[in-house]
Design a protein around this motif. Sequence first.
Motif, PDB file in Angstrom:
ATOM      1  N   LEU A   1      30.846 -29.646 -17.733  1.00  0.00           N
ATOM      2  CA  LEU A   1      30.291 -28.459 -17.092  1.00  0.00           C
ATOM      3  C   LEU A   1      30.978 -27.314 -17.038  1.00  0.00           C
ATOM      4  O   LEU A   1      32.288 -27.290 -16.423  1.00  0.00           O
ATOM      5  CB  LEU A   1      29.805 -29.031 -15.610  1.00  0.00           C
ATOM      6  N   ASP A   2      30.752 -26.115 -17.359  1.00  0.00           N
ATOM      7  CA  ASP A   2      31.521 -25.045 -17.350  1.00  0.00           C
ATOM      8  C   ASP A   2      31.529 -24.714 -15.736  1.00  0.00           C
ATOM      9  O   ASP A   2      32.521 -23.730 -15.495  1.00  0.00           O
ATOM     10  CB  ASP A   2      30.897 -23.883 -18.163  1.00  0.00           C
ATOM     11  N   THR A   3      30.803 -25.076 -14.945  1.00  0.00           N
ATOM     12  CA  THR A   3      31.059 -24.846 -13.478  1.00  0.00           C
ATOM     13  C   THR A   3      32.643 -25.009 -13.136  1.00  0.00           C
ATOM     14  O   THR A   3      33.225 -24.439 -12.330  1.00  0.00           O
ATOM     15  CB  THR A   3      30.154 -25.566 -12.699  1.00  0.00           C
TER      16      THR A   3
ATOM     17  N   GLU B   1      35.227 -24.667 -14.874  1.00  0.00           N
ATOM     18  CA  GLU B   1      35.935 -23.851 -15.221  1.00  0.00           C
ATOM     19  C   GLU B   1      36.256 -22.777 -14.051  1.00  0.00           C
ATOM     20  O   GLU B   1      37.285 -22.110 -14.029  1.00  0.00           O
ATOM     21  CB  GLU B   1      35.300 -23.183 -16.577  1.00  0.00           C
ATOM     22  N   VAL B   2      35.012 -22.521 -13.498  1.00  0.00           N
ATOM     23  CA  VAL B   2      35.218 -21.346 -12.117  1.00  0.00           C
ATOM     24  C   VAL B   2      36.394 -21.929 -11.260  1.00  0.00           C
ATOM     25  O   VAL B   2      36.734 -21.426 -10.316  1.00  0.00           O
ATOM     26  CB  VAL B   2      33.969 -20.949 -11.604  1.00  0.00           C
TER      27      VAL B   2
END
Lengths: 298, 1125
Positions: free
Chosen positions: B90-92, B94-95
């Motif tokens: 999940l790119d989540t 990345e944050v």
Amino acid sequence: MRIEIKGLNKVYPNGNHAIKDVNMTIESGMFGLLGPNGAGKSTLMRILVTLMKPSSGQVLVNGLDLMKDRKEIRSMLGYLPQDFRFFTKLKTYEFLDYAARLAGLTNGKSRREIVEKMLEEVGLYEARNRFANNLSGGMKRRLGIAQALIGDPKLIIVDEPTTGLDPEERIRFRNLLTRVSDKDVVIILSTHIVGDISSTCTDMALMNKGILSYKGSPEHLIELARNNVWKITATETEYFEIQEKYPIISSIPSEEGWEVQVVSKEINGYLGERIEPNLEHAYVNFMENELNQKWIEI
Amino acid sequence: MRAIHNIIAVAKYESKTLFRSWFFRIFSILSLVFVFFYNFITQTGIGWPNQDMIALPSMIPFTNLYIINLAQAIIAVFLASEFLKQDKKLDTTEVVYMRSITNADYVIGKTLGNIWVFVMLNLIALGMVAVFNMASPYTRFNLLPYIYYFLLISLPTLIFIMGFSFFLMSVIKNQAVTFLVLLGYIAATLFYLQNKFHYIFDYMAFKLPMTWSEVVGFSSLKDIMIHRGIYFFLGLGFIGLTILLLRRLSQSKLVKEVVVSFSVLFLATGILLGFIYIRKITNEEGHRSVMLEINNRYAGMKVVRVQSYDIELEHLGNQIAATTTLNIKNAEKEALNEFVLTLNPGLEVQQLSGARYTREMQLLKIQPEKALQPGDSLKISIQYKGTIDESFCYLDQTPLQLENWKNSPNGVTDKKHAFVTPEYLLLTPENRWYPTAGVSYSSKGLNWLTSQFAHFQLKVKATKGFTVLSQGKKTEDENGTTLFQPEQPLTQISLAIGKYQTRSVTVDKVTYTLSFFDGHNTFDQYFKVLTDSIVPVIRDVKKSWEIKIHREYPFQRLQLIEIPVQFCSFNHAWSSAGEQVQPETVYMAEGGFKMSGTNFAGVKRMSQNQNRDHNNNETVSPRETEAGYLKRFINDTFLSSKVDPMGAFNGIRIGGSGPNLNTTDILNPYFIFPNYYNYLNFIASPAYPITNRVVESYLSKSATEGGNMFIRTMMGLSGDEKGNIALQNRSFADILEKQADSDILNNVIQTKSGFLFALMKGAVGPEKFDEFLRGFLDDRKFRIIQVEELNQEMRNNFKLDLNQYLPQWYTSAMLPGYILVDTKAFKIQKDNQIKTVISFVLTNTENISGAITVTFRLGGFGGGGGGMRRMGGGGGGSDENIEKTVVIGAKESKRLTFLLNRDPRMMTINTYASHNLPSTISQRFDKLEIDPKGEGSDKDEVIPYTDGSETSEIIVDNEDKGFRIVQPVSKSFIKKLFTSDVPDDELKYKGMNLWNPQVEWTLTTNEQFYGKQIRSAYYCKGGTGDRKAIWSVPIKEGGYYKLYAYIPKIRFGRGGDNQPDDIYEFNVTHDDGVDHPVVKADARESTWIEMGTYHFSSDSAKIELTNNTKSRFVFADAVKLIKEK
């Protein structure tokens, strides 16, 4: 605030040379990064937000080296990735609070105030107790930008932020970013939606196949397209011919047949007139005529 | 500070995420519901009381955490392998990754978040358990074990399994594969590695002995801390490696270096602790080997006789300081320049007066100033100080025996042989806490074996407020010194010092005392009215018991002393007396742990249920009820030689016995018999050192006949049978020298003892012989008896010479074998009375004499065994048994006739050491008819040799060459991988489990099977015809033959004939083709069932039995052909 990119290269393990010798300087304000799919925009973004190491080159953020001063640079970063999803088990407020904590807001009371203010700014205050997964598409994006903006970052990178948003949401989004860009921050907006850049950015770059093809203002890019943008009134038969010969920006059916906007140095044999170019025209003109690339209609 | 803030942030939201996941919620709810009901059943008055938990309150949190730990270890694996999988996709993430947070902060935060949730679950579960515990009517509440077990079981397990899971996921990068690898690891540790290398692979503390005593706490806290520390630090190390392997650009070189350092440090610490742990064990094993080698070197040395001990001892916390003065006599025929004494190697000699000495670990080599002449005495005084080195104890236990013990129910409790702590002291003779003559054990034969009766005097100085307990008359002086003076010479003495409360009662000149730890009197609630009438109950039970064994209790007191739960003893081959039973004393496990006789709550519940179920209108007074509890306690605890194996399956731990194992006779460590023989008499025989043990075995067996036939039916071979099998082709002497399995050794001794005495009883007459033996021993108490003295008395009384029996009995590998045929049973009228005649032909087919004992059970069912014991019954027995011993010569047949005054319900023939399997043959007698012409009297007449076979019959049994089985290879690779080595697999004959029959053909024995001497058959679960048994019957002469199959009728369940009709499908290949007769077993008995008449002319007839049946099981036994005339 300034970002200097010097001789940046990125080669993936599979041999794909995603970024080739990029050099540019980005000053405070909104900076647009435009280019087709696979141009290397996301790779550049991920390098700038320290998620990826470049193969060679240097990036200085306000004089700080991206490779050596990662801690300091990260503390001034805000990032909204392209494919942004959520921790499905967190509520809107909780997610933003989590981001705020990681952004360095250690004091509970002040953090609470900042989070609530940010929720109001992005219009999510009423939905603060909703699970983040239950928000609409636009609200999710707003939450995404909220977590990117929380903690007053100095370098904000948003990757394809308005994809899938309706016009109203898109405008809201642009306005929000514009408000932030008034301060001494760099906002890099990576997109292939030209309208996002034209309405907000003072500076831009155009990437294609890993190479930085254009760096300058949107106005200058538009200027390059002057005299190369035509509006042609065509018959049905001519329309098909024009499709084969010139890159078509738009085609609207009319009483006489079709009103077609094309980019070309000349339109021999067709009834048309030169029109004032916009950024979209300029982009196509640049790709077709400056780079001799066939512009592929999306 | 920012780091802590980041860690807390990540942990907080990680735990929120985990807590809100449905998977975790379902697991938590299920766990809590299970824990709730488990405790509801075991701790409240509504459910069934769990004896272990009542006896030892620390078992409550232990058992519950055990269950939770097992479940959460698997769940933690699944959830931990989610880590990084989520983070990858999940790119989540990345944050989060682009934030100013170190990799260490992130991983530590994630780990803490996960651990925190499981910790909360544990605490909630433990809280629930604590509430039940506090409200329990059965036992008391103690907070400390809750804390200890949580810290020692849960935490290290969680940290390790999470760290390991994270690490594996980081390396493998595939959740499914990681999950499989981890599950495989868990399965391997649970089912295969288990207790290997002393539990070092047991990361969940599944089998690690961690019983907590309210008196001494953990017996080996250091070992436990090291073991748990291994996994704790390895877990931390793996977490560190996960940080380093995290695919995120690090932002701090310094932090990275710190993580590297700490990871290496933690992993190294974990590994180092592992080495320390293993080294301690290997050192101990090496240490024991050295001590054994020393003993072997000096085992042949002449042994002095110690006539008296004067011991002064002071308890100094973790040490003792003592001075022992020995009065030594040379009872040998030659002068002694040197002799050895044994003293525990942990006790350092500070001074020795009266002789010179050198010390070699456990041995003191004493050199008198001048040679000690025969008959001369010497007094030496030894001053020593230190603590008990427990590795010295039980040198006869081999590593294999210790491994087997670890798998037993007692193996999880711990293995303490002595306690020397400020809170408590327990010293038993095995510890050699005072010097004894000779070596304690040698692996080179039994010539070192001796016992001595000496006068003891013991003076003890203990901390004020502590009670001192030992043998003999006790007096205390004003200085706080306690003096013990046993009235008789004793073979040994023991000592306990602790905070005891004591209650006593005197019954007929014997004072019975019960010493228990402060607060350990939950039994009071079951004896509210009996206290003033306990005397007649004790008298009654004692009298019944002593009538049965024909001996009287010789001491003036009997002390029942509670000791810490971790105390453990092993049985020596040369004596059945364990350390728990000492002269005048029985040491009982804390709270009555694992002692079924102390389960008063269970007994009370059982009787309430019985009364309710049977609508019992009889009024039983509270006094009678409590008297019943007491009788049951005494009978079960002290008067049974073996523990009920069903009771041994009380715990919940996985592993241990399975359906294929033969029952292991578990000797009752509290059996009081040694106070009736071992501590009174000792028969010394230089030529046959095992003699005393054999006499002991004979006397104690006659005290407790019977056995749980129900269990024998289910579990296969009895102890006697195992002994019998061991004796096939091996002599007694050979087995004594080489047999490492103490269970088999005990059984062999029992079998050979029975056989020897049967031979003598057969020659003399059973009652006469027993009376003689009892009188002989009674007249010679508290001294050593030379076997020649016994032999002389036998010659004088019966003209019987032991030397005509002993050599062959000891050294020959031959065994008799018996065939029983032509049994007749009927009633006659004689002397105006109806009497019963039982007659049969007995043949000894071998070239060596034999002896059997025929026992007729007159009266009802039950008695010494056979199902659940009724309240108030037990070791005393309620049947009348008539026993006859018969001697039969080599290759001899006899017609034996017995005239009985009453109908026998059953006749049991014990063949002792013989080729017969089972070694006992039983026959029931239903209603017998009167034969008006019949006559009979007790007769023992030799007849022409016959083995009972009809020449016209051709029988092929499953033991014969013409029999084979056909079945698919069924053991899966996985099963092979995880099945631990089960020693019983070496036995040819396996147990029979009729509730869950084996799928494969399994060879087993039972009296109901056909066989001349070996009554065996193959059995398997009813199936679809994929398994076959094939008989190839040799045909010498073609023609028509009547075909029979022997179908056994095995009873199971107390209800008797409640099994479904057994249907057998055969395939018979004959001259006219193949027939498929279907045979139904006889409803009443095992017998030959006719299958039809067929023509056979080839050299062999083929009869097949398949497992294609709806019956629960199928037996393949024997077929018979009888030629038609």
